[in-house]
Design a protein around this motif. Sequence first.
Motif, PDB file in Angstrom:
ATOM      1  N   GLN A 182     -29.601  -3.824  18.642  1.00 19.67           N
ATOM      2  CA  GLN A 182     -28.246  -3.518  18.184  1.00 19.67           C
ATOM      3  C   GLN A 182     -28.362  -2.660  16.932  1.00 19.67           C
ATOM      4  O   GLN A 182     -29.427  -2.576  16.343  1.00 19.67           O
ATOM      5  CB  GLN A 182     -27.473  -4.795  17.882  1.00 19.67           C
ATOM      6  CG  GLN A 182     -28.194  -5.676  16.883  1.00 19.67           C
ATOM      7  CD  GLN A 182     -27.494  -7.008  16.670  1.00 19.67           C
ATOM      8  OE1 GLN A 182     -26.309  -7.114  16.887  1.00 19.67           O
ATOM      9  NE2 GLN A 182     -28.225  -8.007  16.237  1.00 19.67           N
TER      10      GLN A 182
ATOM     11  N   SER B 138     -23.459  -3.438  13.666  1.00 19.44           N
ATOM     12  CA  SER B 138     -23.008  -4.576  14.478  1.00 19.44           C
ATOM     13  C   SER B 138     -23.770  -5.846  14.116  1.00 19.44           C
ATOM     14  O   SER B 138     -23.209  -6.942  14.177  1.00 19.44           O
ATOM     15  CB  SER B 138     -23.040  -4.284  15.975  1.00 19.44           C
ATOM     16  OG  SER B 138     -24.064  -3.433  16.299  1.00 19.44           O
ATOM     17  N   ALA B 139     -25.040  -5.707  13.691  1.00 14.11           N
ATOM     18  CA  ALA B 139     -25.786  -6.907  13.276  1.00 14.11           C
ATOM     19  C   ALA B 139     -25.117  -7.532  12.054  1.00 14.11           C
ATOM     20  O   ALA B 139     -24.954  -8.746  11.952  1.00 14.11           O
ATOM     21  CB  ALA B 139     -27.224  -6.528  12.956  1.00 14.11           C
TER      22      ALA B 139
ATOM     23  N   LYS C 156     -22.005  -7.178  11.108  1.00  8.85           N
ATOM     24  CA  LYS C 156     -20.699  -7.722  11.485  1.00  8.85           C
ATOM     25  C   LYS C 156     -20.868  -9.092  12.132  1.00  8.85           C
ATOM     26  O   LYS C 156     -20.120 -10.018  11.855  1.00  8.85           O
ATOM     27  CB  LYS C 156     -19.980  -6.777  12.443  1.00  8.85           C
ATOM     28  CG  LYS C 156     -19.471  -5.570  11.704  1.00  8.85           C
ATOM     29  CD  LYS C 156     -18.578  -4.703  12.511  1.00  8.85           C
ATOM     30  CE  LYS C 156     -17.998  -3.643  11.562  1.00  8.85           C
ATOM     31  NZ  LYS C 156     -17.065  -2.770  12.150  1.00  8.85           N
ATOM     32  N   ARG C 157     -21.873  -9.188  12.978  1.00  4.97           N
ATOM     33  CA  ARG C 157     -22.118 -10.485  13.634  1.00  4.97           C
ATOM     34  C   ARG C 157     -22.442 -11.544  12.603  1.00  4.97           C
ATOM     35  O   ARG C 157     -22.019 -12.679  12.682  1.00  4.97           O
ATOM     36  CB  ARG C 157     -23.286 -10.338  14.616  1.00  4.97           C
ATOM     37  CG  ARG C 157     -22.779 -10.104  15.990  1.00  4.97           C
ATOM     38  CD  ARG C 157     -23.802 -10.244  17.061  1.00  4.97           C
ATOM     39  NE  ARG C 157     -24.978 -11.015  16.708  1.00  4.97           N
ATOM     40  CZ  ARG C 157     -26.101 -10.941  17.362  1.00  4.97           C
ATOM     41  NH1 ARG C 157     -26.209 -10.134  18.368  1.00  4.97           N
ATOM     42  NH2 ARG C 157     -27.132 -11.672  17.021  1.00  4.97           N
ATOM     43  N   TRP C 158     -23.241 -11.124  11.607  1.00  8.81           N
ATOM     44  CA  TRP C 158     -23.634 -12.060  10.555  1.00  8.81           C
ATOM     45  C   TRP C 158     -22.395 -12.521   9.770  1.00  8.81           C
ATOM     46  O   TRP C 158     -22.204 -13.713   9.526  1.00  8.81           O
ATOM     47  CB  TRP C 158     -24.665 -11.380   9.634  1.00  8.81           C
ATOM     48  CG  TRP C 158     -24.941 -12.117   8.376  1.00  8.81           C
ATOM     49  CD1 TRP C 158     -25.531 -13.349   8.273  1.00  8.81           C
ATOM     50  CD2 TRP C 158     -24.625 -11.704   7.048  1.00  8.81           C
ATOM     51  NE1 TRP C 158     -25.613 -13.721   6.957  1.00  8.81           N
ATOM     52  CE2 TRP C 158     -25.065 -12.728   6.181  1.00  8.81           C
ATOM     53  CE3 TRP C 158     -24.032 -10.570   6.501  1.00  8.81           C
ATOM     54  CZ2 TRP C 158     -24.923 -12.648   4.805  1.00  8.81           C
ATOM     55  CZ3 TRP C 158     -23.891 -10.486   5.128  1.00  8.81           C
ATOM     56  CH2 TRP C 158     -24.328 -11.527   4.300  1.00  8.81           C
TER      57      TRP C 158
ATOM     58  N   LEU D 144     -19.215 -12.440  10.753  1.00  7.97           N
ATOM     59  CA  LEU D 144     -18.330 -13.227  11.618  1.00  7.97           C
ATOM     60  C   LEU D 144     -18.906 -14.597  11.940  1.00  7.97           C
ATOM     61  O   LEU D 144     -18.185 -15.559  12.128  1.00  7.97           O
ATOM     62  CB  LEU D 144     -18.076 -12.472  12.931  1.00  7.97           C
ATOM     63  CG  LEU D 144     -17.027 -11.387  12.875  1.00  7.97           C
ATOM     64  CD1 LEU D 144     -16.906 -10.723  14.229  1.00  7.97           C
ATOM     65  CD2 LEU D 144     -15.676 -11.946  12.451  1.00  7.97           C
ATOM     66  N   GLY D 145     -20.233 -14.642  12.001  1.00 13.39           N
ATOM     67  CA  GLY D 145     -20.891 -15.889  12.400  1.00 13.39           C
ATOM     68  C   GLY D 145     -20.991 -16.898  11.259  1.00 13.39           C
ATOM     69  O   GLY D 145     -21.388 -18.040  11.474  1.00 13.39           O
TER      70      GLY D 145
ATOM     71  N   VAL E  15     -15.081  -7.160   8.430  1.00 16.14           N
ATOM     72  CA  VAL E  15     -15.027  -7.102   9.892  1.00 16.14           C
ATOM     73  C   VAL E  15     -13.633  -7.487  10.349  1.00 16.14           C
ATOM     74  O   VAL E  15     -13.115  -8.541   9.961  1.00 16.14           O
ATOM     75  CB  VAL E  15     -16.020  -8.107  10.524  1.00 16.14           C
ATOM     76  CG1 VAL E  15     -16.105  -7.888  12.015  1.00 16.14           C
ATOM     77  CG2 VAL E  15     -17.379  -7.996   9.896  1.00 16.14           C
TER      78      VAL E  15
END
Length: 385
Positions: free
Chosen positions: A270, A274-275, A277-279, A281-282, A376
């Motif tokens: 990725q 996006s990595a 953003k995932r972090w 959001l997660g 995000v």
Amino acid sequence: MVALNPISNYKRLVIKIGSALLVDNKTGLLRSNWLNSLCQDIAKLQLQDYEIIIVSSGAMMLGRQILGLNAKNLTLEKLQACASVGQIALSQNWTNALSKYDLIGGQILITPNITEQRRFYLNAQTTINTLLELKAVPVINENDSVATAEIRYGDNDRLSARVASMIEADCLIILSDVDGLYSAPPQSHENAKYENAKHIAKVSEIGSEIEAMAGASSSHLARGGMITKIEAAKIATQSGTDMIITSGTKNHSLKALIDGAKHTLFSANQCPKSARKRWILGTLEIAGKIYIDDGAAKALKNGNSLLPIGVTKVEGEFSRGDIVAIFYSNEKEIARGLAGMDNIDANLAKGKNSEAIFELFETISRTELVHADNLVLITGNIVIK
Ligand code: GLU
């Protein structure tokens, strides 16, 4: 067949340079011709709009030579003294070599709390980004003279991967004394059993098979060896940054890489954005909630930062760098991001325009409550009236 330039799709590059390349093993002196050739390559890359960040080892090796401390096993205190003396020399050499090609270097010394604690992380990230905007070349090392055994990286492989992830680099290039990963540990190549060890050109997933190929550290000068490089590759690829290991022993090794020199590519599945953003959001721990008005919701939807003027209410206790959830009138979380100020300042700043905020806080240079880069959107939840 013409070899493909492996870095043509990247823009932001972190280049890690080990002590074994910078410092001559026999004399303990800096390899200045080599460094000049590297800086010439960097200057060319900068002209092609690449953003270059250097992570350079070598402080301890240089310091040992300057202080005449040749004993093999130095105490931690002596090693830290070496790092302290050597770091000045190292920076001086970087400044000199970069200036030959009209480049300016900016030194940053890092300890793990900087990359691991988000408050410091944001500060370091901002400084590096500002240096890049000013076309200066950040030259980073671990702050070895103050970091103690328990709180240090100890090797610049992992440090460079943390830095690459912090600044969302597209690729981390590790210039090493080997040209990549082989199917058997480097120190066993002379062993007949392993003489057919094969070079691995691309790694898409780092599992136990790849880890087994790394073996133990083989170079007595560099601290890393292949094991910490694999660790670095895990950190980098999980953050969306590709990593390349290639040989840096010869002059102009960056140019050689572009011309297709042998290397191993560890590919991330990725991109850094996006990595990250995932972090964000997660993250389960939300430290605060921020409520915003129509104007701010529209601004966020258009990809802009959250400015205090559009904030109607601030809840919770949070520090700069903590994760905050952003709510719009329908009580749905519409975005999440890293706070650019703590809750006390956010409460003071809310509803105010940038001019009023600059007056309120004399020392700040940015007024975003959440910068667009650290934000995000939860797009399904945004319904703007
Ligand atoms: N930070 C150390 C130095 O400058 C080097 C660590 C490493 O070799 O990875 O000497």
